[in-house]
Design a protein around this motif. Sequence first.
Motif, PDB file in Angstrom:
ATOM      1  N   VAL A 751     114.010  60.630  44.529  1.00 35.11           N
ATOM      2  CA  VAL A 751     113.677  60.239  46.112  1.00 35.11           C
ATOM      3  C   VAL A 751     114.733  60.814  46.921  1.00 35.11           C
ATOM      4  O   VAL A 751     115.859  60.766  46.686  1.00 35.11           O
ATOM      5  CB  VAL A 751     113.627  58.843  46.264  1.00 35.11           C
ATOM      6  N   MET A 752     114.193  61.629  48.074  1.00 32.36           N
ATOM      7  CA  MET A 752     115.340  62.050  49.023  1.00 32.36           C
ATOM      8  C   MET A 752     115.434  61.016  50.363  1.00 32.36           C
ATOM      9  O   MET A 752     114.264  60.840  50.920  1.00 32.36           O
ATOM     10  CB  MET A 752     114.989  63.284  49.349  1.00 32.36           C
ATOM     11  N   THR A 753     116.511  60.754  50.906  1.00 36.08           N
ATOM     12  CA  THR A 753     116.590  59.914  52.004  1.00 36.08           C
ATOM     13  C   THR A 753     117.798  60.569  52.929  1.00 36.08           C
ATOM     14  O   THR A 753     118.486  61.518  52.492  1.00 36.08           O
ATOM     15  CB  THR A 753     116.834  58.496  51.831  1.00 36.08           C
ATOM     16  N   ASP A 754     118.305  59.843  53.932  1.00 34.35           N
ATOM     17  CA  ASP A 754     119.392  60.086  54.764  1.00 34.35           C
ATOM     18  C   ASP A 754     119.225  61.712  55.269  1.00 34.35           C
ATOM     19  O   ASP A 754     120.360  62.424  55.185  1.00 34.35           O
ATOM     20  CB  ASP A 754     120.634  59.933  54.142  1.00 34.35           C
ATOM     21  N   PHE A 755     118.410  62.051  56.044  1.00 27.51           N
ATOM     22  CA  PHE A 755     118.181  63.508  56.401  1.00 27.51           C
ATOM     23  C   PHE A 755     119.199  63.633  57.739  1.00 27.51           C
ATOM     24  O   PHE A 755     119.175  62.954  58.726  1.00 27.51           O
ATOM     25  CB  PHE A 755     116.861  63.967  56.806  1.00 27.51           C
ATOM     26  N   ALA A 756     119.650  64.745  57.785  1.00 26.38           N
ATOM     27  CA  ALA A 756     120.518  65.065  59.193  1.00 26.38           C
ATOM     28  C   ALA A 756     120.388  66.572  59.267  1.00 26.38           C
ATOM     29  O   ALA A 756     120.338  67.336  58.281  1.00 26.38           O
ATOM     30  CB  ALA A 756     121.823  64.559  59.047  1.00 26.38           C
ATOM     31  N   ILE A 757     120.648  66.927  60.399  1.00 28.27           N
ATOM     32  CA  ILE A 757     120.545  68.615  60.702  1.00 28.27           C
ATOM     33  C   ILE A 757     121.464  68.934  61.536  1.00 28.27           C
ATOM     34  O   ILE A 757     121.966  68.379  62.437  1.00 28.27           O
ATOM     35  CB  ILE A 757     119.050  68.874  61.086  1.00 28.27           C
ATOM     36  N   GLN A 758     122.221  70.137  61.419  1.00 29.53           N
ATOM     37  CA  GLN A 758     123.222  70.838  62.439  1.00 29.53           C
ATOM     38  C   GLN A 758     123.196  72.031  62.499  1.00 29.53           C
ATOM     39  O   GLN A 758     122.852  72.926  61.377  1.00 29.53           O
ATOM     40  CB  GLN A 758     124.618  70.259  61.950  1.00 29.53           C
ATOM     41  N   PHE A 759     123.198  72.603  63.677  1.00 34.75           N
ATOM     42  CA  PHE A 759     123.153  74.114  63.782  1.00 34.75           C
ATOM     43  C   PHE A 759     124.602  74.589  64.062  1.00 34.75           C
ATOM     44  O   PHE A 759     125.596  74.012  64.713  1.00 34.75           O
ATOM     45  CB  PHE A 759     122.469  74.593  65.024  1.00 34.75           C
ATOM     46  N   ASN A 760     124.990  75.831  63.445  1.00 30.57           N
ATOM     47  CA  ASN A 760     126.179  76.550  63.930  1.00 30.57           C
ATOM     48  C   ASN A 760     126.071  77.028  65.428  1.00 30.57           C
ATOM     49  O   ASN A 760     124.766  77.442  65.719  1.00 30.57           O
ATOM     50  CB  ASN A 760     126.449  77.788  63.017  1.00 30.57           C
ATOM     51  N   ARG A 761     127.149  77.364  66.079  1.00 33.55           N
ATOM     52  CA  ARG A 761     126.901  77.958  67.071  1.00 33.55           C
ATOM     53  C   ARG A 761     126.290  79.510  67.140  1.00 33.55           C
ATOM     54  O   ARG A 761     126.483  80.147  66.287  1.00 33.55           O
ATOM     55  CB  ARG A 761     128.395  78.280  68.033  1.00 33.55           C
ATOM     56  N   ASN A 762     125.433  79.628  68.589  1.00 32.66           N
ATOM     57  CA  ASN A 762     124.697  80.971  68.295  1.00 32.66           C
ATOM     58  C   ASN A 762     124.747  81.366  69.601  1.00 32.66           C
ATOM     59  O   ASN A 762     125.173  80.807  70.546  1.00 32.66           O
ATOM     60  CB  ASN A 762     123.248  80.343  67.844  1.00 32.66           C
ATOM     61  N   SER A 763     123.980  82.521  69.633  1.00 30.79           N
ATOM     62  CA  SER A 763     124.001  83.214  70.847  1.00 30.79           C
ATOM     63  C   SER A 763     123.430  82.603  72.005  1.00 30.79           C
ATOM     64  O   SER A 763     123.874  82.962  73.306  1.00 30.79           O
ATOM     65  CB  SER A 763     123.096  84.734  70.693  1.00 30.79           C
ATOM     66  N   PHE A 764     122.318  81.762  72.048  1.00 31.77           N
ATOM     67  CA  PHE A 764     121.802  81.134  73.098  1.00 31.77           C
ATOM     68  C   PHE A 764     121.997  79.480  73.098  1.00 31.77           C
ATOM     69  O   PHE A 764     121.238  78.939  73.838  1.00 31.77           O
ATOM     70  CB  PHE A 764     120.250  81.333  73.076  1.00 31.77           C
ATOM     71  N   GLY A 765     122.989  79.163  72.518  1.00 34.07           N
ATOM     72  CA  GLY A 765     123.431  77.656  72.745  1.00 34.07           C
ATOM     73  C   GLY A 765     122.225  76.832  72.193  1.00 34.07           C
ATOM     74  O   GLY A 765     122.195  75.714  72.561  1.00 34.07           O
ATOM     75  N   LEU A 766     121.323  77.308  71.203  1.00 30.98           N
ATOM     76  CA  LEU A 766     120.237  76.234  70.559  1.00 30.98           C
ATOM     77  C   LEU A 766     120.950  75.300  69.690  1.00 30.98           C
ATOM     78  O   LEU A 766     121.841  75.472  68.767  1.00 30.98           O
ATOM     79  CB  LEU A 766     119.472  77.124  69.647  1.00 30.98           C
ATOM     80  N   ALA A 767     120.417  74.004  69.838  1.00 37.96           N
ATOM     81  CA  ALA A 767     121.081  72.931  69.511  1.00 37.96           C
ATOM     82  C   ALA A 767     119.990  71.868  69.149  1.00 37.96           C
ATOM     83  O   ALA A 767     119.218  71.677  70.166  1.00 37.96           O
ATOM     84  CB  ALA A 767     122.278  72.351  70.053  1.00 37.96           C
ATOM     85  N   PRO A 768     119.929  70.991  68.227  1.00 38.55           N
ATOM     86  CA  PRO A 768     119.034  69.783  68.103  1.00 38.55           C
ATOM     87  C   PRO A 768     119.031  69.087  69.266  1.00 38.55           C
ATOM     88  O   PRO A 768     120.261  68.509  69.739  1.00 38.55           O
ATOM     89  CB  PRO A 768     119.496  69.194  66.762  1.00 38.55           C
ATOM     90  N   ALA A 769     118.026  68.554  70.062  1.00 39.15           N
ATOM     91  CA  ALA A 769     118.001  67.689  71.045  1.00 39.15           C
ATOM     92  C   ALA A 769     117.880  66.215  70.628  1.00 39.15           C
ATOM     93  O   ALA A 769     118.057  65.208  71.422  1.00 39.15           O
ATOM     94  CB  ALA A 769     117.049  68.116  72.158  1.00 39.15           C
ATOM     95  N   ALA A 770     117.663  66.014  69.521  1.00 32.76           N
ATOM     96  CA  ALA A 770     117.476  64.543  68.955  1.00 32.76           C
ATOM     97  C   ALA A 770     117.914  64.837  67.468  1.00 32.76           C
ATOM     98  O   ALA A 770     117.567  65.754  66.676  1.00 32.76           O
ATOM     99  CB  ALA A 770     115.936  64.088  69.121  1.00 32.76           C
TER     100      ALA A 770
END
Length: 939
Positions: A751-770
Amino acid sequence: MTDSKYFTTTKKGEIFELKAELNSDKKEKKKEAVKKVIASMTVGKDVSALFPDVVNCMQTDNLELKKLVYLYLMNYAKSQPDMAIMAVNTFVKDCEDPNPLIRALAVRTMGCIRVDKITEYLCEPLRKCLKDEDPYVRKTAAVCVAKLHDINAQLVEDQGFLDTLKDLISDSNPMVVANAVAALSEIAESHPSSNLLDLNPQSINKLLTALNECTEWGQIFILDCLANYTPKDDREAQSICERVTPRLSHANSAVVLSAVKVLMKFMEMLSKDLDYYGTLLKKLAPPLVTLLSAEPELQYVALRNINLIVQKRPEVLKHEMKVFFVKYNDPIYVKLEKLDIMIRLASQANIAQVLAELKEYATEVDVDFVRKAVRAIGRCAIKVEQSAERCVSTLLDLIQTKVNYVVQEAIVVIKDIFRKYPNKYESVIATLCENLDSLDEPEARAAMIWIVGEYAERIDNADELLESFLEGFHDESTQVQLQLLTAIVKLFLKKPTETQELVQQVLSLATQDSDNPDLRDRGYIYWRLLSTDPVAAKEVVLAEKPLISEETDLIEPTLLDELICYIGTLASVYHKPPSAFVEGGRGVVHKSLPPRTASSESTESPETAPAGAPPGEQLDTVPTQGDLLGDLLNLDLGPPVSGPPLATSAVQMGAVDLLGGGLDSLIGAPSFVAPPAAAVPANLGAPMGSGLSDLFDLTSGVGTLSGSYVAPKAVWLPAMKAKGLEISGTFTRQAGSISMDLQLTNKALQVMTDFAIQFNRNSFGLAPAAPLQVHAPLSPTQTVEISLPLSTAGSVMKTEPLNSLQVAVKNNIDVFYFSTLYPLHILFVEDGKMDRQMFLATWKDIPNENEAQFQIRDCPLNAEAVSSRLQSSSIFTVARRNVEGQDMLYQSLKLTNGIWVLAELRIQPGNPSFTLSLKCRAPEVSQHVYQAYETILKN
């Protein structure tokens, strides 16, 4: 008695007494009372209750009293706007006073009262003062226009004050001209698109005439204004240079630097064959040398500017080496800067002098200075080949001193000398090895390890030396660990029989016992190389190394050209463009040197930043590599050297994940599931310009409902790379919001749990909003669909390619990394429609070299269908016309960071091939906008 007595009283009931004194009939008593009020105000007491009484004192002929009352007014008008209106009549009256000092005082105070209610009453008096017969009043009124513009720009434009200000440039009085230029420059800075300072040869002539007669600060304003002008040809440039040259002998260093800036800029347009060019070079040196006899703080500013000038035109100061020799009483910051310039000016002609001086410095007491001096000797060896031998023997003499930090710096620079001159000075290795035990700094230890690994075949006990470093492997810094790993692998490839045990030991330490991803990564690569193909390993690890270049710390040419335009400002001291340190970027215009004329050789690179920013938005600068340290996901996913884009994706994604068998894809095993073509825009490997220095100013786009094209989901992270977790996804933009639509599938047995996500810095500042919301545990074989909202307010960093996104996903099993490409049309905002006039002006304003042309083939749509399909993805048709049977669509779009892109789409009815011309201030974007057009029109 002096006025200090007013600050000593602290009685109670003082306000009441002051009120009585202010209303006294005696003039002297009144003046005393106002002085007391000002003293109380200065020390921070609240005397606003006396406002009406102080305002009553305005009706006086006494200039001193009037000045005091005006001072009080400026301070309290903001907190008492209703009462401040009482003073308006007096202002109006004072603006018609026979005494010009009172007229000027009234108009100056009017400009300082920042109250909206009052501003419209001040327009009439200001208009009169701008046309006053006395120049003192006119010059004060000119500055007042700039202050009023800051409070209410629209009012100033409606009242026609800007035109009056432009007329003042032709004024007979030089101080009025200087203040008019200063005011217009100030206004133009906050409104870069306004083109207020519309300079032409006639107005330039008037400014140059005024230059000789106005005060030193007036001269600076005029010179800075001249620096923003681009002459029409080299003859005009020479004429301006001739008239500006006398300013080089001015006593004020700011005037000198402003004059140097104008000359450096206009010299770009002069042919090097001209006699005048040589004369000008000779004239530039003495004033710069004179600046070095000022106090240390001024010297430092001058040195930072000279550093830029020497990088651009070393010939200016090539005969002035001696003035940069360090004096014993120079502060450390001046010493280090002088040292830097000495190295830049070092040449075969003066190297003996420089080396003798540097050897002297290496015996000083200041540790930082000695280190830099030793390093400078190494840089001289690399720069001037004829001196290399002398430099090496000087470094060996310094090593014999056995002073710890001197020895360590010497070893670091000798490593670079070996790189520059292979097989020439290796005889000194024995001396270096004697000092192994004294090395305690990571850089020196790493340099020594590199030398031992590189020349292992010449060092009998190389294996013992490297083994001694290996004993404390985990206590070493990353730099040393990486170098040690490489050195031992080199040693193994050169002496395989003797060092098998050693190489296994280091590979095991690097891969199994280390938690540093860089080290593990390199360890696994070497392990695979050695175990699968030792011959290939030899070719990779022992490959011929390129010689190192002599100047590794030169400023990048386009940035240097921009900084030359900012000589004499903070930017030239920081060696950064203003947009890198001015908050918000408002009013920061990117400047560049004028292009060379046809008669002289071209040094201008095509990507030079445009001279003005776009009318709509102000551009900002991409952070440099130095800002990237400490980022969790700072993975090196550069563009491919060769080969098709899809293959690169495979290599990149495989190279990142160390624990999921990903090395197979790195070596070339066909284990990677390639994403479908739709997810990867074509022509990934297209060359990117280096002009990204003025690309991004992050402001999020506000949107209305829009249904832009959505690509089908592609596999971004295959299960075999992520211990059973498979991630597919695509990007969408709906109603102004960007989302990453993910599909997570559990192909593992747990079973898989405790998911999280992160982006590296990028050209247009895309980042998770939640956060990544996976509400229930993901059971084996289960799939879940998630829409992750994104914002464009994240950290910005230029990536190659521009639209690449590096992502880390964590769950209860591990952290997994992958890289994907987002289609640029998700960043097209819904308010991207430009009006026709603005479109036309912007198209003309963007330099022609920024225009890019593309062909869109096999697209059977007609002009209406094309226009409506593009509009659904926020590409708006501004105008349409028919020329010789061809439909021409003129279109605009705007990215989330405020960059405008203008397009001309040429459609020949019945022909499925379209011609697309794109113009943009940031030409790097054009390739990706073209890919967006292709994607939208063909799907």
